[in-house]
Structure formats: C-alpha cells, structure tokens
Motif scaffolding. Sequence first.
Motif, PDB file in Angstrom:
ATOM      1  N   ILE A 247      26.104 -49.081 -84.393  1.00 20.50           N
ATOM      2  CA  ILE A 247      25.404 -47.802 -84.541  1.00 20.50           C
ATOM      3  C   ILE A 247      24.044 -48.011 -85.189  1.00 20.50           C
ATOM      4  O   ILE A 247      23.038 -47.416 -84.770  1.00 20.50           O
ATOM      5  N   GLU A 251      20.550 -47.053 -83.491  1.00 21.17           N
ATOM      6  CA  GLU A 251      19.632 -46.138 -84.172  1.00 21.17           C
ATOM      7  C   GLU A 251      18.218 -46.694 -84.204  1.00 21.17           C
ATOM      8  O   GLU A 251      17.239 -45.945 -84.127  1.00 21.17           O
ATOM      9  N   ASN A 258      19.581 -41.323 -76.547  1.00 23.64           N
ATOM     10  CA  ASN A 258      20.802 -40.630 -76.957  1.00 23.64           C
ATOM     11  C   ASN A 258      21.630 -41.581 -77.794  1.00 23.64           C
ATOM     12  O   ASN A 258      22.212 -42.544 -77.280  1.00 23.64           O
ATOM     13  N   LYS A 259      21.692 -41.328 -79.080  1.00 23.40           N
ATOM     14  CA  LYS A 259      22.376 -42.226 -80.009  1.00 23.40           C
ATOM     15  C   LYS A 259      23.855 -41.892 -80.179  1.00 23.40           C
ATOM     16  O   LYS A 259      24.573 -42.627 -80.856  1.00 23.40           O
ATOM     17  N   ASN A 260      24.297 -40.789 -79.573  1.00 22.39           N
ATOM     18  CA  ASN A 260      25.608 -40.245 -79.921  1.00 22.39           C
ATOM     19  C   ASN A 260      26.528 -40.138 -78.712  1.00 22.39           C
ATOM     20  O   ASN A 260      27.043 -39.062 -78.407  1.00 22.39           O
ATOM     21  N   TYR A 286      32.435 -41.740 -87.819  1.00 20.02           N
ATOM     22  CA  TYR A 286      31.678 -41.970 -86.588  1.00 20.02           C
ATOM     23  C   TYR A 286      31.706 -40.823 -85.585  1.00 20.02           C
ATOM     24  O   TYR A 286      31.084 -40.926 -84.521  1.00 20.02           O
ATOM     25  N   ALA A 288      30.198 -38.145 -85.284  1.00 13.46           N
ATOM     26  CA  ALA A 288      28.881 -37.649 -84.872  1.00 13.46           C
ATOM     27  C   ALA A 288      28.230 -38.556 -83.844  1.00 13.46           C
ATOM     28  O   ALA A 288      27.345 -38.122 -83.096  1.00 13.46           O
ATOM     29  N   ASN A 289      28.662 -39.819 -83.786  1.00 13.76           N
ATOM     30  CA  ASN A 289      28.092 -40.794 -82.851  1.00 13.76           C
ATOM     31  C   ASN A 289      28.911 -40.936 -81.577  1.00 13.76           C
ATOM     32  O   ASN A 289      28.541 -41.702 -80.687  1.00 13.76           O
TER      33      ASN A 289
END
Length: 652
Positions: A247, A251, A258-260, A286, A288-289
């Motif tokens: 992650i 980031e 789109n990181k999630n 995690y 949120a990811n």
Amino acid sequence: MLLAAVAPLYLAAVAGAQVTVYGQAPLWQTASAATPTASPNAYNDTVLAPPPVPSPPPTTNYNLPLLKASTSVANLSIPHVGGSFFGFSIEMSVISQVLGKNSSLLGVPMLNLISNLQERSGGVLIRLGGNTQEFAALVDHIDGGHTFAKVDSGSTQTTKTPAVLYTLDMFYMASNISSMLNVKWFLGIPFNDTNWRLEIAEYGQQILGDNLLGLQAGNEPDFYATFGRRNESYQPQDYFGEIATLIQTIEGNPKIPNKNMLIGPSVATGPWTPEQVWATGYIDAYKANMYCFSVEHYPNNNCAANFNTGQAIIDPETIFPDYLNHGGVQNLVNPYINSANLATAAGKPFIMFETNTASCGGFAGISDSYGASLWAIDYGFQLAFGNFTHALLHFGGQNAFYNPFTAPPTNQSTFNEWTLGAVYYSTLVLAEAFGKTNTSQVVDLQANAASPYTPGYAIYEQGTLSKVALINYISDATGASSLLVSVSVDTGGVPASVRVKYLTSDSVSTKANIAWAGQYFGGKFQVDGRFKGTLNVTTVNCDQTANVCRIPVPSPGFALVFMNSADPMIAESQAQKTFATTARTRTVNTVTVDPTVLATSNGHSADIRGSLGSTTHGSISSTSGMNSLLPGATVLLSAVLGAFVVTKGFAR
C-alpha cells in the motif's frame, strides 16, 4: 513497414466497426468428424456409474410452504448484485486458450457464451490470474508477436507454477472484449517477492479504466511457505506487514491513480484460516484500500493423479456421491459465514475468488458431468445464502476437466468447434434466478425434511417471492425418485399458474446431453456459443382454492419456478447480441511441439506459442501485439500473416 502494412486494415476495422476476428473455424463451416487420438482432459470421454438410489429414499411428494414477503423470512441473505453472481477465473497462463490468441484474434464462441450471460445478468466478472500471476512479468516483446509466453519460475509447488511473460496486448485483449460486452476485470499483482512489479496495476488502470474493478494482493498466501515462496516461519502477521508495504508503494506511485482497489487475503483455508488473518487487524487496517475481501477454496484435489505426487490417487467413482449431496455444499460454505459477515459489516463485497469441483484440474467423469451442473447450482445458491457477493469458477486450460468452456486444440482449430463444460449451464441458471434488479436475496429452505438429495431455495426480489429453485440429485431411470413438490404461499398467495424452466439430462453421469429449458449448445467440438433447439418453458396450473402449485422435478433434475408470470427471465433464450467470425487462420501448416519441453502447471501443458498452462494446488478441505501500437481497436492482420479469410463480421 509492418505498421504501414497493417494501417489500412486497422482503419477499415475502425470505420466498419467490426466486432472481432477469430482464429477458429468459421461459424458457417461444418466441423469435421475427426477427433484427437489422444484427447486432453478437457475432452475426456470418461462416464462414471451414477450412485445408487439412497436407501431409504427421501420422500418424493412433499409440501413446501413459503412466505410471500421477504420481511417475514428468517435467515434471508443480504441483497445481491444480481445475475452476475457467478463469474470466471482464468489462470493467467491459459488466457490465450480461453479469450483468444491476442487482442486481434478473440474467440467468437467465448464472446457468444458471455453474451448469453450478459443478456440475463447485465454483465460478467472475469479474473485474470491465479498462481501464475505471482511470477508474471511485463515484457516489451515476445518472439513471434505473441502476447504470452511461459518460462520456468523455479517454483517447488506441486503444479510447477511457471512464470508468465506478457505484453501490453493482454490489457488491450481485455479492453476489446469490454468494448463489445459489459465485462469487468480483476487482475493480480505479482507477489513472489516484495520488490513490487506494479506494471499490471499501472497499465491495467490506464488501459481498462473503469472496467478494472480490483487488483488481487496475494494468491493463496497461506501456501507461500509450503511452496518455497517465503521462509518456513511465514505467518499471517508477515502477510499483514507485506500488504502495508504494498500500500505504501502504491501510494507513492503516480501511475496508479486509484489507490483503493486491492483484493485479499485470498487464503485457501489450507495452512491458515481467514480468522487468523482477521486477527492481525487486517480488515480495519486496510478496508479503505480494498475493493473487496476474498477467499479461495476447492472441495477436493486431483493432484496425485495429475502430478504424480506419490500420494494415493483418488478414484472419482468413490467420491462421486460427495458431489450429489446438499450437505457437501453446506460444509463448504459454513466455515466462511463469519468472514462474510465481517466483510458485510465493513461495507465490502466478499468474493469466492477461485473455485471449482477440485483443484489440479478436477476429476474425470465428475467435473464434466451433469452431476457437476447440479452441484455448482447448489453451491452457488449456498454461497449467496452465506452472504458471498460473487463466486468465480476457474479455468485451467486444455488439461482441466472442469472448464466452463474450452477451445479446440490448436491443431484441430480448422475443423473443430468449442466444447462446453457442464458448469456453464450452472452460470446460466443462477443468472436467471437472480436477474437484473440487483435486489435478489436467497434462503435455503431446508426442503423435504432437510433431505440432502432434494434441496430447495427461495429467491426474493424487491422484497417479494420471485422464484423457487428445486434440485433432485437422485439418478433413477425408473422415474420412481421423481419429485412432486407442493408449493404453497402464505395468505393464499399462489398464482393461477407458474412457469418452470428445467435443467435436464438422462443421468448425473451424462456429459453432452444437457439442456436448459429445452435448449443446448452441442456436444464435444460442436459449440459456437449459440443455443440450439427451441425454448421450452413448462406451464404448471395451480390450485388456488387449495393454495398449492404442484411442481414435478425429474430424477435427476433441476427446476426453476417463476412465481411471477411477467418475469422477463421466462422468455430468456439466445442473446440478441451475437458475434460472427471475421477471419480464419491458415488451414494447412500447424505448429507441433516436443512434449518433453512443455512445463506443467495444474496439469495443463503449454508452450511458448500460446497454448499455455495453469495452476492451483491447494484450497482443499483436509510481442506487445499490434494493439500496443494501435490501442483500443481490433486489427485485421491478413496483410501481415497472409493467411486470413476476412469478412465483414458485425454483431447481430
């Protein structure tokens, strides 16, 4: 010079809006009667003896009282996304066997089969990955202009997982399919080490855009130590830490906007249980990811037979009854009820990311039988009842018994068509059962005094009883085990009549003679992806005075009862959108390969020319291509290869 030669055809393809080209026999060409002398597992002719009628047999006439409003139903599942519940998982090393040779040569039968599902569900989910994603690497070029190649990964896994080399054309292959059909994709980030190769995330998001739903972060990490991908002390806490570094790397990568959209933990419930991963704080840390949380599981394995592991080889005949028993699917799903509830509470989907009848390719006579169709229907309903939001049925290539559909071997592609797997019919059934409203809920009715041979489900849409699903696992040629199910609805709610669609065959052991509402696709090497035969929906008149509809169910058999005569799924037959062949590969010279140079993964042999292998050991209970130069289009390469018969092939 090559680009100049192709450009006129490229422009013609764009201007004419051709849907695709295809490297198999044209739809108008009659298939030859020729068959292979040594057939791969996907075309195996083994037929088992059906299990005997249970003794004592279950009651054949029983009552099934139902509630009309979902608010009155106990233990009802969460609302589901709809008919796209069953999707597909394609081992990365066999993509060219399933989807097509490359982005310019897509499989027309594949498109037609997916179109049939889209017609019923609105869309289809496909995952490209598996164990072979873990070593996958993007390369600029593969000799011969191929999209995929396979090299030795050094893996100690039972299935000798290869490293897949792929070009940008893989993304354009997926993108071209999504331009014609509503297909959404999952891809996998290589996890063989923590020197993250994130090109699959970068180009996946760039080229697929919104058609890319998620990126798998680790495939069966509970087997990493077993397979030598991590040290022997590797535990869930170590995996948790690696996700944190992944992650952090994502980031800091501006090429991944789109990181999630991660997917995990995808444990196989082998050395680890999902609860051991949740205990690390994985969900809260995690969520949120994450796009979703996931697991992978198979009810059994056939590794000893396919890979000479030295363990006892399982006789399919002895375990066939295990696949014809409702208790079996309940036992498969029950260990994940807690995980599904945790995912739901976190506001995330919970997906069975890879499954099928058995790992290491499945079993001859089981995985490709009508019995597997019934099993997959029961399993799918049970997963939905257990609050899974999707389940992906795995493809393993030419040497797997369990594929939903399979292209002919390359050296037969000029005279043979495709072969349909029994579980493809199961995907059609669930698509129609759940429909397009995205409100479907399902409940296991514990029918017929909870008989394991005659399970039943009720499906509610928009809060109202919509359909009833009835299964009869018993194979009885005498007809004495056929069911007559008396369905009643509270408050005198049965309609004057109901419509019923049947999935039928002669025996749980049969392979080719399977029909859904009277229609079928053809036998081995006879499938172009379009239905054959005439739609046959049975009308059953109900006794409104007695408040009962008496539904016959043959032995064996499956019945989907439509309680609403206006349900649009009743009339579903051949998809309105079909695809025709626009090109044919050369018909004289074919490539042969010394079998000793072929690596195996999950028992599926492959060579660098696109007939690539597949994997997955565990989950048991005990070329850049021309489209990288000309993105987003389907290119007709007859000017380059000089071997295609090009026609104007529009969707129709």
